[in-house]
Scaffold this motif. Sequence first.
Motif: not given
Length: 187
Positions: A89, A54, A20, A96, A75, A18
């Motif tokens: 992710f 995500f 993010n 995250a 995420s 991800s």
Amino acid sequence: MWLDEGWIEEDWVHRLQSPNQDARPMGTVVDTLVVHCISLPERGRDPALITDLFLNRLDCHAHVSFGELIGLHVSSHFLIDRDGSITQFVSCEKRAWHAGISAAMDRSNFNHFSIGVELLGDIYTPFEQAQYASLRRLALELQARYPLRYAMAHSEIAPTRKTDPGPFFDWKGLRKSNTYELQIDGL
């Protein structure tokens, strides 16, 4: 087995990165597991929609409830599907964006020092045994690498905003009774 960058390198964990995420503050000790649940739309069971969220590729016009997600960048480190499959992710070495504005136990900004695990589901439905088995396996793997001390619900660190993972999540086997202390057994 782990890759040096904080990714689990096992055949039971699928990896998608991800965007993010960002760096944790220097010197941060990762000691908390935050348990969430997620479904899109509400009560939905399609993990592809969560993956799209995500990865910032969710079509926010595909469902009327997705309009509130326009411009949202979120995420989690991990997603556990209803069948128990796990997708990572974000590297566990990175932050995250799962907890948002959060505070508990005289600490705030839980994204800094926690690992976020999303379970595909909602607050209205029991979770699957396969999800608990995968969460246990994942928690044991994480605990072998990080000094995890606590397991907390998203609702416990953001009680005015969140209700997940909800009343159907069974904490027995993940933490000591009536505490936030992590204790993995028999999940």
